[in-house]
Write an enzyme that holds these catalytic residues in place. Structure first.
Site, PDB file in Angstrom:
ATOM      1  N   ARG A  40       0.301  -1.284  -0.495  1.00 39.93           N
ATOM      2  CA  ARG A  40       0.299  -0.102  -0.131  1.00 39.93           C
ATOM      3  C   ARG A  40       0.943   1.298   0.419  1.00 39.93           C
ATOM      4  O   ARG A  40       0.281   2.344   0.061  1.00 39.93           O
ATOM      5  CB  ARG A  40      -1.110  -0.090   0.974  1.00 39.93           C
TER       6      ARG A  40
ATOM      7  N   TYR B 189       0.845   4.751  -2.989  1.00 33.18           N
ATOM      8  CA  TYR B 189      -0.233   5.428  -2.331  1.00 33.18           C
ATOM      9  C   TYR B 189      -0.241   6.172  -1.186  1.00 33.18           C
ATOM     10  O   TYR B 189      -0.187   7.535  -1.041  1.00 33.18           O
ATOM     11  CB  TYR B 189      -1.763   3.882  -2.431  1.00 33.18           C
TER      12      TYR B 189
ATOM     13  N   LYS C 286       0.677  10.230  -0.845  1.00 29.52           N
ATOM     14  CA  LYS C 286      -0.174  11.316  -0.369  1.00 29.52           C
ATOM     15  C   LYS C 286       1.029  12.383  -0.007  1.00 29.52           C
ATOM     16  O   LYS C 286       0.472  13.051   0.921  1.00 29.52           O
ATOM     17  CB  LYS C 286      -0.635  10.057  -0.259  1.00 29.52           C
TER      18      LYS C 286
ATOM     19  N   VAL D  53     -17.472  -0.673  -1.343  1.00 26.62           N
ATOM     20  CA  VAL D  53     -19.171  -0.954  -1.495  1.00 26.62           C
ATOM     21  C   VAL D  53     -19.435  -1.132  -2.943  1.00 26.62           C
ATOM     22  O   VAL D  53     -20.467  -1.379  -2.793  1.00 26.62           O
ATOM     23  CB  VAL D  53     -19.353   1.110  -1.154  1.00 26.62           C
TER      24      VAL D  53
ATOM     25  N   ARG E  36     -10.855   2.098  11.417  1.00 30.35           N
ATOM     26  CA  ARG E  36     -10.534   4.491  10.823  1.00 30.35           C
ATOM     27  C   ARG E  36     -11.619   4.571  10.477  1.00 30.35           C
ATOM     28  O   ARG E  36     -13.005   4.103  10.772  1.00 30.35           O
ATOM     29  CB  ARG E  36     -10.443   4.179   9.139  1.00 30.35           C
TER      30      ARG E  36
HETATM   31  P1  NAD Z   1     -11.175   7.552  -9.116  1.00 25.69           P
HETATM   32  O1  NAD Z   1      -9.743   6.495  -9.762  1.00 25.69           O
HETATM   33  O2  NAD Z   1     -12.621   7.821  -9.889  1.00 25.69           O
HETATM   34  O3  NAD Z   1     -10.273   8.777 -10.241  1.00 25.69           O
HETATM   35  C1  NAD Z   1      -9.176   9.255 -10.114  1.00 25.69           C
HETATM   36  C2  NAD Z   1      -9.206   9.682 -11.426  1.00 25.69           C
HETATM   37  O4  NAD Z   1      -7.700  10.441 -11.414  1.00 25.69           O
HETATM   38  C3  NAD Z   1      -9.559   9.458 -12.195  1.00 25.69           C
HETATM   39  O5  NAD Z   1      -9.889  10.148 -13.139  1.00 25.69           O
HETATM   40  C4  NAD Z   1      -8.327   8.417 -13.273  1.00 25.69           C
HETATM   41  O6  NAD Z   1      -8.540   8.544 -14.769  1.00 25.69           O
HETATM   42  C5  NAD Z   1      -6.774   9.934 -13.002  1.00 25.69           C
HETATM   43  N1  NAD Z   1      -5.965   9.992 -12.784  1.00 25.69           N
HETATM   44  C6  NAD Z   1      -4.798   8.653 -12.200  1.00 25.69           C
HETATM   45  N2  NAD Z   1      -4.173   8.804 -12.584  1.00 25.69           N
HETATM   46  C7  NAD Z   1      -3.962  10.343 -12.931  1.00 25.69           C
HETATM   47  C8  NAD Z   1      -2.823  10.809 -14.135  1.00 25.69           C
HETATM   48  N3  NAD Z   1      -1.164  10.655 -14.053  1.00 25.69           N
HETATM   49  N4  NAD Z   1      -2.990  12.183 -14.617  1.00 25.69           N
HETATM   50  C9  NAD Z   1      -4.277  12.467 -14.452  1.00 25.69           C
HETATM   51  N5  NAD Z   1      -5.248  11.879 -14.199  1.00 25.69           N
HETATM   52  C10 NAD Z   1      -4.871  10.981 -13.505  1.00 25.69           C
HETATM   53  O7  NAD Z   1     -10.783   7.681  -7.545  1.00 25.69           O
HETATM   54  P2  NAD Z   1     -12.076   8.771  -6.722  1.00 25.69           P
HETATM   55  O8  NAD Z   1     -11.901   7.676  -4.869  1.00 25.69           O
HETATM   56  O9  NAD Z   1     -12.574   9.772  -7.521  1.00 25.69           O
HETATM   57  O10 NAD Z   1     -10.648   9.641  -5.953  1.00 25.69           O
HETATM   58  C11 NAD Z   1     -10.173  11.012  -6.552  1.00 25.69           C
HETATM   59  C12 NAD Z   1      -8.760  11.385  -5.295  1.00 25.69           C
HETATM   60  O11 NAD Z   1      -9.570  11.519  -3.703  1.00 25.69           O
HETATM   61  C13 NAD Z   1      -7.375  10.581  -5.004  1.00 25.69           C
HETATM   62  O12 NAD Z   1      -6.765  11.187  -5.331  1.00 25.69           O
HETATM   63  C14 NAD Z   1      -8.162   9.612  -3.992  1.00 25.69           C
HETATM   64  O13 NAD Z   1      -6.386   9.344  -3.501  1.00 25.69           O
HETATM   65  C15 NAD Z   1      -8.558  10.991  -3.121  1.00 25.69           C
HETATM   66  N6  NAD Z   1      -9.040  10.165  -2.155  1.00 25.69           N
HETATM   67  C16 NAD Z   1     -10.180   9.044  -2.461  1.00 25.69           C
HETATM   68  C17 NAD Z   1     -11.545   8.764  -1.432  1.00 25.69           C
HETATM   69  C18 NAD Z   1     -12.457   7.887  -1.938  1.00 25.69           C
HETATM   70  O14 NAD Z   1     -13.038   7.299  -0.421  1.00 25.69           O
HETATM   71  N7  NAD Z   1     -13.217   8.006  -2.870  1.00 25.69           N
HETATM   72  C19 NAD Z   1     -10.907   8.162   0.050  1.00 25.69           C
HETATM   73  C20 NAD Z   1      -9.065   9.387  -0.211  1.00 25.69           C
HETATM   74  C21 NAD Z   1      -8.487   9.927  -0.675  1.00 25.69           C
HETATM   75  N1  UDP Z   2     -13.239  -5.447   1.016  1.00 28.59           N
HETATM   76  C1  UDP Z   2     -13.883  -6.463   1.759  1.00 28.59           C
HETATM   77  N2  UDP Z   2     -13.757  -6.907   0.115  1.00 28.59           N
HETATM   78  C2  UDP Z   2     -13.643  -6.482  -0.678  1.00 28.59           C
HETATM   79  C3  UDP Z   2     -13.511  -5.030  -0.940  1.00 28.59           C
HETATM   80  C4  UDP Z   2     -12.790  -4.663  -0.316  1.00 28.59           C
HETATM   81  O1  UDP Z   2     -13.407  -7.229   2.542  1.00 28.59           O
HETATM   82  O2  UDP Z   2     -14.343  -7.315  -1.652  1.00 28.59           O
HETATM   83  C5  UDP Z   2     -12.344  -4.627   2.545  1.00 28.59           C
HETATM   84  C6  UDP Z   2     -10.860  -4.062   2.586  1.00 28.59           C
HETATM   85  O3  UDP Z   2      -9.916  -4.943   3.038  1.00 28.59           O
HETATM   86  C7  UDP Z   2     -10.867  -2.937   3.850  1.00 28.59           C
HETATM   87  C8  UDP Z   2     -11.938  -2.961   3.622  1.00 28.59           C
HETATM   88  O4  UDP Z   2     -13.258  -3.735   3.029  1.00 28.59           O
HETATM   89  O5  UDP Z   2     -10.764  -3.283   4.903  1.00 28.59           O
HETATM   90  C9  UDP Z   2     -12.066  -1.183   2.387  1.00 28.59           C
HETATM   91  O6  UDP Z   2     -11.437  -1.984   1.445  1.00 28.59           O
HETATM   92  P1  UDP Z   2     -11.532  -0.476   0.323  1.00 28.59           P
HETATM   93  O7  UDP Z   2     -10.673  -0.935  -0.827  1.00 28.59           O
HETATM   94  O8  UDP Z   2     -12.886  -0.357  -0.267  1.00 28.59           O
HETATM   95  O9  UDP Z   2     -10.569   0.639   1.123  1.00 28.59           O
HETATM   96  P2  UDP Z   2      -9.484   0.445   2.263  1.00 28.59           P
HETATM   97  O10 UDP Z   2      -8.798  -0.730   2.534  1.00 28.59           O
HETATM   98  O11 UDP Z   2      -8.369   1.546   0.954  1.00 28.59           O
HETATM   99  O12 UDP Z   2      -9.431   1.359   3.295  1.00 28.59           O
END
Ligand code: NAD
Ligand code: UDP
Ligand code: UDP
Length: 310
Positions: free
Chosen positions: A141, A144, A148, A187, A276
């Site tokens: 992990r 990522y 970040k 989800v 979390r």
């Molecule tokens: P997502 O994967 O749907 O969206 C990410 C977008 O970034 C995509 O459209 C992808 O094509 C684009 N992308 C990836 N690499 C790229 C690059 N090198 N250049 C240009 N575009 C690029 O994910 P999301 O859930 O919409 O997440 C958006 C942001 O929010 C991300 O930075 C993610 O780390 C952050 N984030 C999301 C969550 C969540 O739960 N959804 C939680 C924590 C952080």
């Molecule tokens: N997870 C799961 N089944 C799935 C996908 C994810 O049980 O099909 C679990 C995963 O191991 C983690 C939690 O759900 O404990 C959230 O996973 P997700 O990938 O959504 O986000 P993150 O781990 O990045 O919070």
């Protein structure tokens, strides 16, 4: 009218943000390499003269003239960010550098979509912004999480060195319509499996917890943070403190879909955080923000969406 750049604007969160910014009367540029995003997410905006899509990779420099930058470009699902981990680190680090360089040149305000992953597998619970995290720097992990974390470092160093107006938002698990059915996060996986009558895949024993925020609440927090007073930089947690085990989530999805799918247990991926939950006092104090949509209601809306797309 503000000119606003959204990187990652064709993704799940980015496309909702573009909608909101257009609705608020901004001129929006969406830059995305379509790695996990899709034109389908922004198709309805394409004919709007105040919306412009550029296929662009943020690891390359970008020259545009804007007033605000939301830096969301980065795959967010473990499946996708682990597919090419070196690229993931580049996206976070070079992407942040390029967007900060752009912000410096045009004197734009810039917001970073950071993550609860900066806390890693947390030793304290729930997690306030002051907690410095427990990240395995060499695990699967790390591309990522550490990417970040470096991005946050760059944001604060550009602020200290160049007085940039920065905003750092630590996003906790967010869900809603426009998640890709193949996204791989929990989800969307559970809903798609339940609707198709397939087994629900629980990783580990399913006692690990997450706190799930509905996308509309999240976007409201993001826009409030961007437009907060210049001397407030964060980092600020945005998430819903309601905490659920994965088994609880699975059972709720079964109840709301009326599905007969069975729960099956699969190995827990390496370094999967055990628990979390955000402390959101800072968001409340500085942004007047709190989430309003609880899990049951948010899941109902998300299930309606997936019924249409799969
Ligand atoms: P997502 O994967 O749907 O969206 C990410 C977008 O970034 C995509 O459209 C992808 O094509 C684009 N992308 C990836 N690499 C790229 C690059 N090198 N250049 C240009 N575009 C690029 O994910 P999301 O859930 O919409 O997440 C958006 C942001 O929010 C991300 O930075 C993610 O780390 C952050 N984030 C999301 C969550 C969540 O739960 N959804 C939680 C924590 C952080
Ligand atoms: N997870 C799961 N089944 C799935 C996908 C994810 O049980 O099909 C679990 C995963 O191991 C983690 C939690 O759900 O404990 C959230 O996973 P997700 O990938 O959504 O986000 P993150 O781990 O990045 O919070
Ligand atoms: N950059 C960019 N767009 C701009 C200005 C800069 O993409 O409008 C990139 C630039 O290519 C550089 C990075 O942002 O790689 C950092 O720029 P900065 O000016 O801070 O640093 P330097 O160019 O001195 O390394």
């Amino acid at each position: 009218m503000n000119r606003v750049l959204v990187t990652g604007g064709a993704g799940f969160l980015g496309s909702h943000l573009c909608d909101r910014l257009i609705m608020d009367g901004n001129d929006v540029i969406c830059a995305d390499n379509l790695y996990t995003g899709s034109k389908d997410n922004i198709r309805h905006l394409m004919s709007n003269p105040y919306f412009e899509f550029i296929r662009h990779d943020v690891t390359e420099p970008l020259y545009v003239e804007v007033d605000q930058i939301y830096n969301l470009a980065c795959p967010a699902s473990p499946v996708h960010y682990q597919n090419n981990p070196v690229k993931t680190t580049k996206t976070s680090v070079y992407g942040a550098l390029n967007m900060l360089g752009l912000a410096k040149r045009v004197h734009a305000r810039i917001l970073q979509a950071s993550t609860s992953e900066v806390y890693g597998d947390p030793e304290i619970h729930p997690q306030p912004e002051s907690y410095r995290g427990c990240v395995n720097p060499i695990g699967i992990r790390a591309c990522y999480d550490e990417g970040k974390r470096v991005a946050e470092t760059l944001f604060f160093d550009y602020n200290r060195m160049h007085n940039l107006e920065i905003k750092v938002m630590r996003i906790f698990n967010t869900y809603g319509p426009r998640m890709n059915p193949n996204d791989g996060r929990v989800v969307s996986n559970f809903i798609v499996q339940a609707l198709k009558g397939e087994d629900i895949t629980i990783y580990g024993d399913g006692t690990q917890t997450r706190s799930f925020c509905y996308v509309d609440d999240l976007i409201e927090g993001m826009v409030r943070l961007m437009n907060s007073p210049a001397d407030f930089h964060g980092p600020v947690n945005i998430g819903n403190p309601g905490e659920f085990t994965m088994v609880e989530l699975a059972n709720l999805v079964l109840e709301l879909t009326g599905s007969k799918s069975k729960l099956v247990f699969q190995p827990l991926p390496q370094d999967d955080p055990l628990q979390r939950k955000p402390v959101i006092d800072l968001a409340h104090e500085k942004l007047g923000w709190e989430p309003h949509i609880q899990l049951r209601e948010g899941l109902e809306k998300t299930i309606e969406y997936f019924k249409k797309v799969i």
